[in-house]
Design a protein around this motif. Structure first.
Motif, short mmCIF file in Angstrom:
data_model
loop_
_atom_site.label_atom_id
_atom_site.label_comp_id
_atom_site.label_asym_id
_atom_site.label_seq_id
_atom_site.Cartn_x
_atom_site.Cartn_y
_atom_site.Cartn_z
N SER A 56 8.27 7.15 4.80
CA SER A 56 7.28 6.15 4.38
C SER A 56 6.84 5.33 5.60
CB SER A 56 7.88 5.21 3.33
OG SER A 56 8.88 4.40 3.92
N ARG A 57 5.78 4.61 5.45
CA ARG A 57 5.28 3.76 6.53
C ARG A 57 6.32 2.72 6.92
NH1 ARG A 57 1.69 3.15 10.71
NH2 ARG A 57 1.35 0.96 11.01
N ARG A 58 6.97 2.14 5.92
CA ARG A 58 7.98 1.11 6.19
C ARG A 58 9.19 1.71 6.90
NH1 ARG A 58 10.28 -3.19 1.78
NH2 ARG A 58 11.27 -4.56 3.28
N GLY A 59 9.61 2.89 6.50
CA GLY A 59 10.72 3.57 7.16
C GLY A 59 10.40 3.91 8.61
N THR A 60 9.18 4.34 8.84
CA THR A 60 8.75 4.64 10.20
C THR A 60 8.73 3.38 11.05
OG1 THR A 60 7.40 6.46 9.38
CG2 THR A 60 6.91 5.67 11.59
N ASP A 61 8.21 2.29 10.50
CA ASP A 61 8.18 1.02 11.22
C ASP A 61 9.59 0.54 11.57
OD1 ASP A 61 5.44 1.01 11.09
OD2 ASP A 61 5.31 -0.49 9.51
N GLY A 103 10.94 -4.42 12.47
CA GLY A 103 10.09 -3.31 12.05
C GLY A 103 10.06 -3.17 10.54
N ASN A 104 11.20 -3.36 9.90
CA ASN A 104 11.27 -3.27 8.44
C ASN A 104 10.42 -4.34 7.79
OD1 ASN A 104 12.67 -4.20 5.75
ND2 ASN A 104 13.23 -2.05 6.08
#
Length: 72
Positions: A27-32, A66-67
């Motif tokens: 997910s975008r959040r996991g990548t961040d 990042g999270n």
């Protein structure tokens, strides 16, 4: 910076880049979170002259930032 420290930072950067290729299905959040942890680890290593505690601390702080940035 000593040669050993430069090599360690370069190795961490390379491993981080290769590891991020696994973020394709995340997910975008996991990548961040993963990117933040990687950047934090490199920053912590640089700021503490390669200290393991500084690297781990930087990764933890970077991952949290990042999270939280990935919430949007």
């Amino acid at each position: 910076m000593k040669t050993t420290q430069k090599l360690a930072v370069s190795a961490i950067t390379l491993i981080m880049a290769l590891g991020l290729s696994a973020c394709d299905g995340m997910s975008r959040r996991g990548t961040d979170t993963a990117v933040g942890a990687g950047i934090g680890a490199v920053g912590g290593a640089v700021l503490t002259n390669g200290s393991a505690l500084g690297t781990v601390g930087g990764a933890a702080v970077g991952g949290i930032i990042g999270n939280q940035a990935g919430k949007h």
